[in-house]
Motif scaffolding. Structure first.
Motif, short mmCIF file in Angstrom:
data_model
loop_
_atom_site.label_atom_id
_atom_site.label_comp_id
_atom_site.label_asym_id
_atom_site.label_seq_id
_atom_site.Cartn_x
_atom_site.Cartn_y
_atom_site.Cartn_z
N PHE A 153 0.47 -4.69 1.07
CA PHE A 153 -0.44 -4.02 2.01
C PHE A 153 -0.62 -2.56 1.62
O PHE A 153 -0.07 -1.66 2.25
CB PHE A 153 0.13 -4.13 3.43
CG PHE A 153 0.63 -5.51 3.77
CD1 PHE A 153 -0.24 -6.56 3.90
CD2 PHE A 153 2.00 -5.75 3.92
CE1 PHE A 153 0.23 -7.84 4.19
CE2 PHE A 153 2.48 -7.00 4.22
CZ PHE A 153 1.59 -8.07 4.35
N PRO A 154 -1.40 -2.30 0.57
CA PRO A 154 -1.59 -0.91 0.12
C PRO A 154 -2.53 -0.14 1.03
O PRO A 154 -3.48 -0.69 1.59
CB PRO A 154 -2.19 -1.09 -1.27
CG PRO A 154 -2.92 -2.40 -1.20
CD PRO A 154 -2.10 -3.26 -0.29
N GLY A 155 -2.23 1.17 1.18
CA GLY A 155 -3.13 2.05 1.91
C GLY A 155 -4.21 2.57 0.98
O GLY A 155 -4.35 2.13 -0.16
N LEU A 156 -4.96 3.56 1.47
CA LEU A 156 -6.09 4.08 0.69
C LEU A 156 -5.64 4.77 -0.59
O LEU A 156 -6.37 4.79 -1.57
CB LEU A 156 -6.89 5.06 1.55
CG LEU A 156 -7.59 4.44 2.78
CD1 LEU A 156 -8.28 5.54 3.58
CD2 LEU A 156 -8.60 3.39 2.34
N ARG A 157 -4.44 5.34 -0.60
CA ARG A 157 -3.98 6.09 -1.76
C ARG A 157 -2.99 5.31 -2.62
O ARG A 157 -2.28 5.87 -3.45
CB ARG A 157 -3.33 7.40 -1.30
CG ARG A 157 -4.30 8.31 -0.55
CD ARG A 157 -3.61 9.59 -0.10
NE ARG A 157 -4.52 10.46 0.64
CZ ARG A 157 -4.18 11.62 1.18
NH1 ARG A 157 -2.92 12.06 1.06
NH2 ARG A 157 -5.07 12.34 1.82
N GLY A 158 -2.94 4.01 -2.42
CA GLY A 158 -2.04 3.21 -3.22
C GLY A 158 -0.61 3.21 -2.72
O GLY A 158 0.27 2.61 -3.35
N THR A 159 -0.36 3.88 -1.60
CA THR A 159 0.96 3.88 -0.98
C THR A 159 0.96 2.84 0.14
O THR A 159 -0.10 2.34 0.53
CB THR A 159 1.29 5.26 -0.40
OG1 THR A 159 0.24 5.65 0.50
CG2 THR A 159 1.40 6.30 -1.51
N PRO A 160 2.14 2.48 0.68
CA PRO A 160 2.15 1.49 1.76
C PRO A 160 1.27 1.90 2.92
O PRO A 160 1.17 3.08 3.27
CB PRO A 160 3.63 1.46 2.17
CG PRO A 160 4.37 1.83 0.93
CD PRO A 160 3.50 2.86 0.26
N ILE A 161 0.62 0.94 3.52
CA ILE A 161 -0.25 1.21 4.66
C ILE A 161 0.54 1.88 5.78
O ILE A 161 1.74 1.63 5.94
CB ILE A 161 -0.90 -0.11 5.14
CG1 ILE A 161 -2.06 0.18 6.11
CG2 ILE A 161 0.14 -1.03 5.78
CD1 ILE A 161 -2.89 -1.05 6.41
N SER A 162 -0.11 2.73 6.54
CA SER A 162 0.59 3.50 7.56
C SER A 162 0.75 2.72 8.86
O SER A 162 -0.02 1.78 9.15
CB SER A 162 -0.16 4.80 7.86
OG SER A 162 -1.38 4.54 8.51
N ASP A 163 1.75 3.14 9.64
CA ASP A 163 1.95 2.59 10.99
C ASP A 163 0.70 2.79 11.83
O ASP A 163 0.31 1.92 12.62
CB ASP A 163 3.12 3.33 11.65
CG ASP A 163 4.23 2.38 12.08
OD1 ASP A 163 3.96 1.18 12.18
OD2 ASP A 163 5.35 2.85 12.31
N VAL A 164 0.09 3.95 11.67
CA VAL A 164 -1.10 4.30 12.48
C VAL A 164 -2.22 3.31 12.22
O VAL A 164 -2.87 2.82 13.15
CB VAL A 164 -1.55 5.74 12.15
CG1 VAL A 164 -2.86 6.05 12.87
CG2 VAL A 164 -0.48 6.75 12.54
N ALA A 165 -2.48 3.01 10.95
CA ALA A 165 -3.57 2.10 10.60
C ALA A 165 -3.34 0.70 11.16
O ALA A 165 -4.27 0.06 11.68
CB ALA A 165 -3.73 2.05 9.08
#
Length: 411
Positions: free
Chosen positions: A311-323
Motif C-alpha cells: 500500500f504505497p503512498g504518493l511518495r513511495g512510502t507507506p500510505i498514511s493513517d490519515v489517507a
C-alpha cells in the motif's frame, strides 16, 4: 578622536575616588584602558583594549558594585591576560563556560538530566524511543517552563505549575509527563545528584485527583462489516481501499497494515517483523498472520501496482493513517482503522466463535503470565487460520449466519 584624546589625558591625570563619586554623565578615563561610563545617572566600568589590531570594550562591572580600586584590580587582571597574547573577552567567555560545566556536573538542569535519562533508557524502547516519542510530553509541557532549573532547586510547586494547564484538559498527556519526570528524578538520584523523587509525588498530590473517562476508539459495528467491505470493493483498487480491506481481513494494527511488504508474504502466511509490532524492545517477536483466500486475492491486486509495498503512498512510502481513515469516512460507515480490530473481537464475543486464547492471539495480544507463556509457546497459527477464514467469509457476505467454530473451543 575624542576617545584617543581622553586616553592620552588619562595618562597624565588618573581618577580619584572623589571624582568618581561626583562624576556626571559621559566617559571618565583612569588610564590603562579603564573607563567609567555614566549615562542617566548610572555608571559602569569598561576595559578598553586592542587585540590583533581590533579595538574592543569589555564591561567589568557596575559603579554601584565596584570601587575605583576594585575596578583597577580587575582591569589589571585582564590586562595581564592581554599581555600573554590572549583576548580578555574570549578568555572570560571560556572561563564562564567552564564554570557552567562544573556546576552542571555537580547539579545538572532538568533538561540535561531528562536527556541523560532518555539516553540510558532508549535501548529498551521501540525504535529507540522515536516511535513513542518518549521526550515529547517533556519537550512540549515541561522543559520550556522549568527545563533550565537545577535539579536541586526544583520544588514540587514548579512541577505543579508546569503541568496545571493540561492536568485536567489533557490528563493522559499530563500523566505521561509526570511519569517521565519521576523517571528523571529517580535516575538523577541514583546517579548521586542532590534531588528527591518524592518531589514529583508531592507535585502529583498538589495537582489533585482527576476522574478521567477514557474515550473508546470508534469502531464499526460488526454487523456493518459486510456493507463496509462491499463499499470498499466497489470503490476500486485504490491503495487506501485495499489497505482497509487488508486490515479487515487480517485484523492487525495500523502500522503493520500500512507498512506491509510483498517479501513478508510466503504462501498463505504473512510475517509481520518486530519493528512494526507494538510492545517493548526485546519483549516482542515477529507475528505470523494466516491469510484467507480473500486476503491473498487482495495481495494479488496490490501486486499490479507495486513490487515492494502493498500500500504505497504518493511518495513511495507507506500510505498514511490519515489517507486510510479518510477513505473509511467517505463510505459513511462509522469507525476507524484501529477500530476494525474491535469489530472483529466483538463479532467473536457476540457469536461465541472461538476461545478467548485464540481470539486474543489473532489480535496479537499477550496471553497469560511469564511462566504460562514459557510453557505455552504455540502461536496457534492453525486455529487462527480457521477463525480468520470464517471472518473473511462473513466480511465478504459469503456466510450471512455466523456458526461457532469447534477448532480452538474449550470443552
Amino acid at each position: 578622536m575624542g576617545d584617543q584624546m581622553g586616553d592620552r589625558a588619562s595618562m597624565r591625570n588618573k581618577l580619584t575616588a572623589v571624582q568618581v563619586k561626583k562624576a556626571g554623565d559621559g566617559k571618565h578615563y583612569d588610564g590603562g584602558g579603564l573607563v567609567l561610563v555614566r549615562k542617566g545617572g548610572v555608571g559602569k566600568w569598561v576595559f578598553r583594549y586592542s587585540h590583533l589590531g581590533r579595538r574592543r570594550e569589555m564591561g567589568i562591572g557596575s559603579q554601584a558594585e565596584l570601587t575605583l580600586a576594585d575596578a583597577r584590580r580587575i582591569r589589571d587582571q585582564w590586562a595581564s591576560e592581554l599581555a600573554k597574547g590572549h583576548d580578555p573577552i574570549d578568555s572570560r567567555n571560556a572561563q564562564r563556560a567552564a564554570e557552567r560545566d562544573a556546576v552542571s556536573r555537580e547539579d545538572p538542569t532538568l533538561e540535561d538530566m531528562a536527556i541523560e535519562a532518555f539516553e540510558a533508557r532508549k535501548a529498551s524502547l521501540r525504535g529507540e524511543g522515536t516511535r513513542g516519542r518518549w521526550m515529547s510530553p517533556l519537550d512540549l509541557h515541561v522543559i520550556p517552563k522549568i527545563g533550565r532549573k537545577r535539579m536541586s532547586k526544583i520544588h514540587q510547586k514548579d512541577i505543579k505549575d508546569a503541568l496545571s494547564p493540561i492536568w485536567r484538559k489533557k490528563h493522559p498527556t499530563a500523566q505521561k509527563a509526570i511519569n517521565r519526570i519521576r523517571i528523571v528524578f529517580t535516575h538523577a538520584r541514583l546517579a548521586g545528584f542532590d534531588c528527591d523523587p518524592f518531589t514529583v509525588h508531592a507535585a502529583e498530590h498538589m495537582l489533585g485527583v482527576v476522574k478521567h473517562e477514557p474515550r473508546h476508539v470508534p469502531a464499526t459495528r460488526w454487523q456493518d462489516i459486510p456493507d463496509l467491505y462491499q463499499a470498499l470493493t466497489q470503490r476500486g483498487n485504490h491503495a487506501s481501499c485495499l489497505a482497509l480491506r487488508w486490515a479487515i481481513l487480517t485484523v492487525v494494527r495500523s502500522m503493520a497494515v500500512r507498512g506491509a511488504r510483498f517479501d513478508e508474504i510466503e504462501g498463505d502466511v504473512w510475517t509481520v517483523p518486530v519493528d512494526r509490532i507494538k510492545g517493548h524492545e526485546g519483549r516482542v517477536r515477529e507475528f505470523r498472520v494466516p491469510l484467507s483466500a480473500e486476503a491473498q486475492a487482495v495481495a494479488k491486486l496490490c501486486s499490479e501496482f507495486s513490487d515492494n509495498l502493498l500500500f504505497p503512498g504518493l511518495r513511495g512510502t507507506p500510505i498514511s493513517d490519515v489517507a486510510v481513515n479518510k477513505m473509511l469516512r467517505s463510505t459513511g460507515i462509522e469507525g476507524t482503522l484501529h477500530g476494525l480490530r474491535t469489530s472483529f473481537r466483538t463479532w467473536v464475543q457476540d457469536n461465541q466463535v472461538c476461545t478467548y486464547e485464540v481470539a486474543e492471539t489473532v489480535l496479537g495480544h499477550t496471553i497469560g503470565n511469564k511462566v504460562e507463556r514459557s510453557y505455552a509457546r504455540s502461536d496457534l497459527l492453525e486455529p487462527r487460520r480457521v477463525v480468520l477464514d470464517a471472518w473473511a467469509r462473513f466480511a465478504t457476505g459469503q456466510d450471512a449466519k455466523v456458526v461457532p467454530i469447534s477448532a480452538g473451543k474449550s470443552g
